[in-house]
Design an enzyme around this catalytic site. Structure first.
Site, PDB file in Angstrom:
ATOM      1  N   ASP A 120     -13.963  -9.234   5.753  1.00  0.00           N
ATOM      2  CA  ASP A 120     -12.856  -8.774   6.604  1.00  0.00           C
ATOM      3  C   ASP A 120     -13.245  -7.478   7.308  1.00  0.00           C
ATOM      4  O   ASP A 120     -12.451  -6.537   7.392  1.00  0.00           O
ATOM      5  CB  ASP A 120     -11.585  -8.574   5.778  1.00  0.00           C
ATOM      6  CG  ASP A 120     -10.338  -8.516   6.655  1.00  0.00           C
ATOM      7  OD1 ASP A 120     -10.393  -9.005   7.799  1.00  0.00           O
ATOM      8  OD2 ASP A 120      -9.306  -7.979   6.207  1.00  0.00           O
ATOM      9  N   ALA A 126       0.855  -1.187   0.000  1.00  0.00           N
ATOM     10  CA  ALA A 126       0.000   0.000   0.000  1.00  0.00           C
ATOM     11  C   ALA A 126       0.888   1.233   0.000  1.00  0.00           C
ATOM     12  O   ALA A 126       1.846   1.324   0.778  1.00  0.00           O
ATOM     13  CB  ALA A 126      -0.921   0.002   1.206  1.00  0.00           C
TER      14      ALA A 126
END
Length: 942
Positions: free
Chosen positions: A487, A18
């Site tokens: 999630d 990321a």
């Protein structure tokens, strides 16, 4: 990638990373997630999945800006560019509120402005308290000489004041320490309940040694700690919340090597008197460039860093529980917990008497009379603390906050999703969570308000309900797009700069078709069916959502407390009673809702639509609908004004092209024309809306039951949040009967019963009045009978809380009608009023419907819809479909069949939009005006 410039690396793991990026020639920040693929086919498959996620349009979902593939040498990089949430994630926010609340209420956050005041830092608290507790005549003389012209009386008074301040500060630190002790496994708390009075060294130049029972020695250097507290530039509060290994023992602390003292002494220069932080099994350690490492030189392990706004405080370790002038009494709580539920650790902190002879006499432990008085005034104290809750908990609820460095420890960030489960649940220790006893007086502010941690450490009520409502809206948009997140956790819920909720991290999201299998997600938030490797679907998200709500209310963060509700349910160790004791009595409804969401049986968990229709959110939904209506009015008004201005400006331009010279009079006239045009356009827009409403009412179909016009399809202007749907209560039954009576006015079966289809002219003329009486009496009786027999009676209410739609459902196991004996008795009671002929028609209708149902399927394990009706003025707004969806989705989760009986093609079209299909057609010959009865059904898809 040529359009973006990398600012910094946020996280790395496995095949993904990321990045924080910004667009070239722009200062706007984005988050880019990259995933590497070796094969182009796999990269294209990932691209298609990302594109499907980008189609979700919701203000409560992290917005996808761009999705593309980048060819990097022999690999393909899937790049997903998303909006950057300045507020960080929810877990950071909750933990920062915990630390800031303690610092704010203890007065420690003014430390930066009072660096010269020795009573405002931890080192001076220790020194002054020891000096005051060991006063003698020689020390008193020394203090008097050092104070210059101060007299001995003034010196003693000053010492007494300092002693009181020190006791208050010690209580503040103790409250802070006791809260974070909930994050320590229970094994490390054994034998540490009793503190030993410290021994004071006469030589102030030597390090001060503080000794506690069953814990290693801690050496605090008098000079170094003071300098370090003032010299830290990053302003970080350091503390520890667990020990190094997954199996904890207090003996490990006692039997530590001798070099531990030197290590502790060395770590004191780094402001770390802590144990180790044990990261949860689903978290991976990622080194983020540009951030300071959480591992301090000389410490025994991982030190957790919490960024505070004003000071650097070296917190007393919760494992060692050292504190001066305080004593913890191990008493039995009246609210004992279950085997794996949080251990109740009441904290009755009392001041210890000084161990020196002095002219100033200090208070000792409370006497029996004091204890009795405390018990008598408990309720008043509790009420006062409840009354002042808004002042004691975080007052800056909606204030923007900077990213906390607590989770700069990369172990608290998520791993790549395919590696998130690599530890066995059995290896995880059970951990206690602190629920402070109401009777414990923590005395945070040094007064006698007897505030407790449950009062201090709680999200503001309005903020809590607003946030969970926004989270539910985000999950609703995910499920409506036939996706399952898989999630959901507080780390994947982000906050915008304006503190609005945004759900992100769709790395594990799957398209919902049939039930899925395979372990996926984060252990502490996993549902039992996933842990057992069974088939799962959207209820798995509901379970994770319940875990998040629990965290937000109690501030017991599951990855830190090492608690898994799913595992407790599987092992049969989940204690519902102890769970509810963690909630205030006034918040029992939210506790019940969370317990429903945490149900072991996934088929019994509520859908996201049912959750949003809970009474807890009625006021919020009303506010949102009012706000949306206001926005629509403003937007419509603004657009009409813009159009009028553009038209008038075009007229002026045309006149300018024709006339080269314009005098002032023409200018004034044109400006007047512009204003007049604006008024005319505004009036026209308002009149157009009225005309549309009138046309809508005129075009209503008179068939009030289950037709496309009476129920309405969901139009583009339909806003679900303008209405509230919920199950009816007893005081709603009369209004429900009125709605059904009006809706069934032209319905074929009641037309037949009233005689409207008869060939006799006199009977037809009487049918209108008779039909109204029959419908009113029948539905008044039937609604009450169904309510008494536990049928599901759903209602839809408008913004004025007026009932506008009713749906009657029979639940699985029921016959689809009230018990026959009761029904016959009720019908016979109507015989004198309506006559034998009318009652015979009612009997024919009921027998034909029953015959059609049995010919289709005689099973009773279905959801059957006998009646639904919508008020006339709301039949083209999609209210009918909106009212039926929760039960239909609930039936899908339970794998049950949904049935309805209809009498016309229009009614078939309406139910077809909800997924029902005609399963059986019963030809009718003995009911005039009714040719067929259609049984429509929808079977479970998984």
């Amino acid at each position: 990638m040529n359009k973006y410039e990398v600012v910094k690396l946020i996280g790395v793991g496995g095949e993904a990373k990321a990045l924080l990026v910004k667009r070239i020639n722009s200062d706007k920040l984005y988050v880019m997630k990259q995933r590497m693929f070796f094969l182009l086919e796999e990269a294209n498959e990932g691209l298609c999945e990302a594109m499907s996620l980008a189609k979700i349009q919701s203000p409560y979902i992290v917005r996808f800006e761009e999705v593309f593939l980048d060819n990097n040498s022999n690999m393909f990089s899937l790049c997903i560019v998303m909006e950057y949430c300045e507020g960080g994630d929810l877990m950071d926010n909750l933990f920062k509120r915990i630390s800031d609340s303690f610092l704010k209420n203890s007065g420690l956050n003014n430390n930066q402005n009072n660096n010269n005041n020795n009573n405002n830092n931890l080192n001076s608290i220790v020194n002054n308290n020891i000096l005051n507790n060991n006063k003698n005549s020689k020390q008193s003389t020394t203090n008097t000489n050092s104070s210059g012209s101060n007299s001995s009386i003034a010196s003693n008074t000053t010492n007494n004041n300092n002693n009181n301040n020190n006791i208050n500060n010690n209580n503040n630190l103790k409250a802070y320490e006791n809260f974070f002790s909930k994050y320590v496994p229970s094994e490390t708390l054994k034998g540490v309940n009793q503190l030993v009075e410290p021994n004071c060294n006469k030589d102030n130049n030597k390090p001060i040694e503080i000794t506690t029972t069953d814990s290693p020695r801690i050496i605090i250097n008098d000079n170094e700690s003071t300098n370090n507290l003032n010299s830290q530039s990053d302003q970080i509060l350091q503390f520890s919340i667990s020990s190094e290994s997954s199996s904890f023992s207090n003996n490990d602390l006692i039997n530590s090597p001798n070099s531990n003292d030197s290590n502790l002494h060395q770590s004191s220069s780094n402001s770390s008197i802590c144990g180790d932080y044990s990261s949860p099994p689903n978290l991976e350690k990622i080194s983020s460039p540009g951030t300071s490492t959480p591992y301090q030189k000389g410490s025994n392990g991982n030190t957790v860093n919490i960024r505070c706004s004003d000071i650097v405080v070296e917190a007393v370790s919760p494992i060692k529980t050292e504190s001066i002038g305080c004593q913890i009494r191990s008493t039995t709580s009246p609210c004992t917990s279950g085997p794996t539920s949080p251990q109740m650790i009441p904290l009755n902190i009392v001041e210890q008497p000084p161990q020196s002879t002095s002219t100033s006499k200090t208070d000792s432990s409370p006497t029996g009379a004091d204890v009795k008085k405390t018990k008598m005034t408990w309720w008043k104290t509790y009420k006062s603390s409840k009354k002042d809750k808004k002042q004691t908990i975080c007052s800056n609820a909606c204030e923007s906050f900077s990213n906390s460095t607590f989770f700069n420890d990369p172990s608290s960030h998520s791993q790549p999703q395919h590696q998130q489960l690599h530890s066995s649940p059995q290896q995880l220790p059970q951990s206690p969570r602190l629920k402070p006893n109401i009777e414990s007086s923590l005395n945070i502010n040094g007064n006698n308000n007897n505030n407790n941690c449950s009062t201090l450490l709680k999200l503001p009520r309005k903020l809590f309900y607003t946030w969970i409502y926004q989270i539910c809206l985000g999950v609703q948009s995910i499920h409506k797009n036939h996706l399952v997140h898989l999630d959901l956790k507080s780390e994947n819920i982000f906050l915008s700069e304006s503190q609005k909720i945004k759900i992100g991290d769709f790395g594990l999201a799957k398209k919902y078709e049939n039930s899925m299998s395979g372990v996926a997600g984060t252990y502490y938030y996993l549902s039992p069916e996933i842990l057992l490797n069974k088939n799962y679907s959207r209820p798995a998200d509901i379970f994770s959502l319940g875990c998040i709500f629990y965290e937000m209310y109690t501030l017991n963060l599951l990855p830190l407390t090492k608690r898994s509700f799913g595992q407790e349910l599987i092992e049969g160790k989940f204690d519902r009673k102890a769970f509810k004791q963690e909630f205030d009595d006034s918040d029992e409804p939210i506790a019940d809702l969370i317990l429903d969401m945490l149900n072991l049986d996934q088929n019994l968990r509520p859908t996201i639509d049912l959750i949003l229709q809970n009474k807890l959110f009625e006021r919020i939904s009303d506010i949102n609908s009012s706000f949306n209506n206001l926005l629509n009015i403003v937007n419509n008004t603004g657009s009409s004004i813009t159009n009028s201005k553009s038209n008038s400006s075009n007229n002026l331009n045309n006149s300018n092209s024709n006339n080269d010279i314009i005098n002032n009079n023409n200018n004034n006239n044109s400006s007047n024309n512009i204003n007049n045009n604006n008024i005319v356009n505004l009036n026209n827009s308002y009149n157009n809306k009225q005309d549309k409403c009138e046309q809508r009412n005129k075009s209503l179909n008179q068939n009030g039951f289950l037709s496309t016009s009476s129920m309405g399809s969901i139009s583009s202007s339909f806003n679900e949040h303008e209405f509230v749907r919920r199950q009816l209560e007893k005081n709603d039954l009369d209004a429900a009967a009125d709605v059904l009576c009006e809706a069934f006015k032209e319905e074929p079966r009641f037309q037949f019963v009233s005689g409207a289809t008869s060939d006799n002219l006199e009977t037809k003329n009487k049918s209108i009045e008779l039909g109204q009486t029959i419908r009113k009496s029948f539905f008044t009786m039937c609604v009450r009978l169904m309510f008494d027999n536990k049928f599901m009676l759903w209602g839809c209410f408008d913004y004025e809380n007026k009932l506008i739609a009713v749906a009657c459902w029979s639940t699985p196991g029921k016959s689809g009608a009230p018990p026959m004996t009761q029904l016959i008795v009720k019908i016979l009671s109507m015989l004198p009023k309506f006559g034998f002929r009318t009652m015979k028609r009612i009997g024919k209708i009921m027998s034909n419907i029953d015959k059609a149902m049995k010919n289709h399927d005689s099973k009773l394990d279905v959801y059957y819809l006998p009646y639904i009706g919508v008020s006339k003025e709301y039949r083209d707004l999609g209210v009918g479909q909106y009212l039926l969806k929760p039960v239909i989705e609930w039936a899908e989760h339970q794998r049950k069949t949904v049935k309805a009986v209809v009498f016309s093609q229009k009614q078939i079209n309406f139910f077809s939009k909800l997924g029902l299909s005609v399963g059986h057609t019963e030809k009718i010959t003995n009911l005039k005006g009714i040719n067929s009865i259609y049984v429509m059904s929808k079977n479970s898809q998984y």
